[in-house]
Design an enzyme around this catalytic site. Structure first.
Site, PDB file in Angstrom:
ATOM      1  N   PRO A 271      -7.689  77.281   7.625  1.00  0.00           N
ATOM      2  CA  PRO A 271      -9.119  77.552   7.452  1.00  0.00           C
ATOM      3  C   PRO A 271      -9.444  78.042   6.049  1.00  0.00           C
ATOM      4  O   PRO A 271      -8.623  78.685   5.387  1.00  0.00           O
ATOM      5  CB  PRO A 271      -9.379  78.659   8.477  1.00  0.00           C
ATOM      6  CG  PRO A 271      -8.076  79.407   8.510  1.00  0.00           C
ATOM      7  CD  PRO A 271      -6.992  78.369   8.305  1.00  0.00           C
ATOM      8  N   ARG A 309     -24.331  75.531  -3.203  1.00  0.00           N
ATOM      9  CA  ARG A 309     -24.288  74.754  -1.956  1.00  0.00           C
ATOM     10  C   ARG A 309     -25.636  74.098  -1.599  1.00  0.00           C
ATOM     11  O   ARG A 309     -25.652  72.934  -1.183  1.00  0.00           O
ATOM     12  CB  ARG A 309     -23.806  75.623  -0.791  1.00  0.00           C
ATOM     13  CG  ARG A 309     -22.360  76.103  -0.951  1.00  0.00           C
ATOM     14  CD  ARG A 309     -21.868  76.868   0.275  1.00  0.00           C
ATOM     15  NE  ARG A 309     -21.587  75.967   1.372  1.00  0.00           N
ATOM     16  CZ  ARG A 309     -22.259  75.947   2.514  1.00  0.00           C
ATOM     17  NH1 ARG A 309     -23.305  76.764   2.696  1.00  0.00           N
ATOM     18  NH2 ARG A 309     -21.941  75.096   3.477  1.00  0.00           N
ATOM     19  N   CYS A 341     -33.815  76.611 -15.692  1.00  0.00           N
ATOM     20  CA  CYS A 341     -34.697  75.561 -16.205  1.00  0.00           C
ATOM     21  C   CYS A 341     -34.244  74.235 -15.618  1.00  0.00           C
ATOM     22  O   CYS A 341     -33.672  73.376 -16.297  1.00  0.00           O
ATOM     23  CB  CYS A 341     -34.641  75.549 -17.737  1.00  0.00           C
ATOM     24  SG  CYS A 341     -35.846  74.434 -18.474  1.00  0.00           S
ATOM     25  N   GLU A 342     -34.489  74.080 -14.327  1.00  0.00           N
ATOM     26  CA  GLU A 342     -34.020  72.920 -13.564  1.00  0.00           C
ATOM     27  C   GLU A 342     -34.829  72.856 -12.284  1.00  0.00           C
ATOM     28  O   GLU A 342     -34.868  73.818 -11.510  1.00  0.00           O
ATOM     29  CB  GLU A 342     -32.532  73.066 -13.243  1.00  0.00           C
ATOM     30  CG  GLU A 342     -31.898  71.862 -12.609  1.00  0.00           C
ATOM     31  CD  GLU A 342     -31.608  70.758 -13.600  1.00  0.00           C
ATOM     32  OE1 GLU A 342     -31.783  69.581 -13.230  1.00  0.00           O
ATOM     33  OE2 GLU A 342     -31.223  71.074 -14.747  1.00  0.00           O
TER      34      GLU A 342
END
Length: 421
Positions: A271, A309, A341-342
């Protein structure tokens, strides 16, 4: 099905420590990890002979040390991860395989490292077998087999089937056994992993694939690994996996192989996210609230440079508000974004980049927003995009608060860079 609400819309503490105190001491954005949650997840898997942590999920050496002290061994997918494991106290030379190198290729430094330290290798391609056999004939190896199918919470986390680069294609097993024999390598283990965040039905399908593959390899096998991919609840209606039932399926496969081979077979599980995801919290501060047309935005001081994510595969994280002033039970729909800045710097988005809102308490600038279940694939996937420093990491263990990584400084950002003279 969960019978209680796992994720509340507001919170005042993390692991029993006041959020106000944590923010005052460490600032924001900062990652916090609860050690007891990790121990609880380890305890759920104790029926397996070996728990091998996929450290790529969270590789801070303090987390690795916690794993080691709890009897968990580790998987490494790079020379850097081998170095981390050693720094955390794992012994590379031990016969109990405390560290195993798993990959689909050897870069040259990795091949040199596993040969020099005799690190066990879980081979994910025929070329790895040839290269190791040429450099170090006579060793035992494990084969990571792609069973021809896969599953995961996103196509990008699916590690089985012909759209995945991972593992040895199941139809090449005979060829790989022959390559191993040519180089006097013994196939002592098999490993299968079909994806991260998959469901019980698909996980259980691996059992039959493992059985058929193991019978082809034969009695040289000493270990089988169920891989990872155990699901983690991120929403109140998510279903927890029945670990006991999952173990029983794998134990039946193991017992059948032991009967066939006439010797014991060790059963591993590998895991990553399952052990650490629920332990983690990314604490951020709301720095602006604004409307764009009919849409309301909470803009926080963490971005996808801290937690990638959501932008990578639309991952959902529960969120809560920690009020610094007067609290309220009122809620509103808000989009949560960061400072980068995206346009893709949005924490409330679905796979494909579709921006969506989240029902959250009515908050004010200066309140804190906590992104929960952030202990896996959070900090480790961070970047310095927009020249943003890496956040600090803090481990909370039985009320004791430990800074396990200081926040990066602006000088750290340019360390190693130079201007040609």
């Amino acid at each position: 099905m969960n019978t209680k609400q796992l994720f509340a819309p507001t919170r005042t503490e993390i692991s029993g420590i006041s959020i106000a105190d944590l923010a005052s001491k460490f600032g924001t954005p900062t990652y916090f990890y609860d050690a007891q949650t990790i121990r609880d997840r380890i305890a759920q898997l104790q029926q397996f002979d070996v728990i091998r942590y996929a450290q790529k999920a969270n590789s801070n050496i303090a987390i690795l040390n916690l794993m080691r002290l709890e009897g968990v061994v580790v998987d490494a997918v790079s020379t850097g991860e081998v170095h981390r494991a050693k720094a955390a106290g794992y012994d590379l030379t031990q016969a109990d395989h405390q560290v195993v190198y798993t990959a689909d290729i050897f870069d040259r430094t990795a091949l040199d490292l596993v040969v020099e330290h005799n690190i066990p290798v879980n081979c994910g391609s025929p070329d790895m077998i040839r290269q190791l056999g040429t450099a170090a004939p006579g060793r035992e190896i494990t084969l990571r087999i792609n069973p021809g199918f896969g599953h995961g919470h996103s196509a990008k986390t699916n590690t089985g089937g012909d759209t995945s680069k991972h593992g040895i294609w199941h139809e090449q097993l005979d060829e790989c056994i022959a390559i191993a024999k040519e180089h006097n390598l013994t196939v002592a283990g098999l490993h299968m992993h079909i994806g991260s965040g998959t469901d019980f039905e698909h996980l259980s399908q691996v059992c039959d694939a493992m059985l058929q593959t193991a019978l082809k390899v034969g009695a040289s096998l000493k270990t089988i690994s169920a891989g990872g991919g155990l699901p983690t609840p991120y929403k109140n209606d998510d279903v927890n996996i029945d670990v006991d039932r999952y173990f029983q399926l794998w134990d039946a496969v193991r017992k059948q192989l032991e009967s066939e081979f006439g010797h014991d077979v060790s059963l591993e599980i590998e895991p990553g996210r399952f052990l650490v995801a629920e332990s983690g919290y990314l604490l951020t501060e709301i720095r602006a609230i604004k409307k764009m047309g009919e849409k309301l935005y909470y803009l926080v001081d963490a971005g996808f440079n801290n937690l990638a994510r959501p932008i990578l595969y639309g991952a959902y994280h529960p969120m809560s508000i920690a009020f610094t002033g007067e609290s309220t039970s009122e809620v509103q729909d808000a989009i949560v974004g960061g400072p980068l800045c995206e346009s893709g710097d949005i924490f409330t988005q679905e796979e494909g980049g579709f921006v969506c809102s989240r029902e959250l308490p009515v908050a004010s600038v200066g309140d804190y927003l906590v992104i929960e279940c952030a202990g896996a694939y959070g900090f480790v996937m961070g970047s310095n995009y927009n020249s943003k420093p890496y956040a600090a990491e803090v481990l909370i263990d039985n009320g004791d608060v430990h800074l396990i990584r200081r926040q990066q400084t602006n000088d750290d950002l340019i360390a190693g860079e130079s201007i040609p003279s």
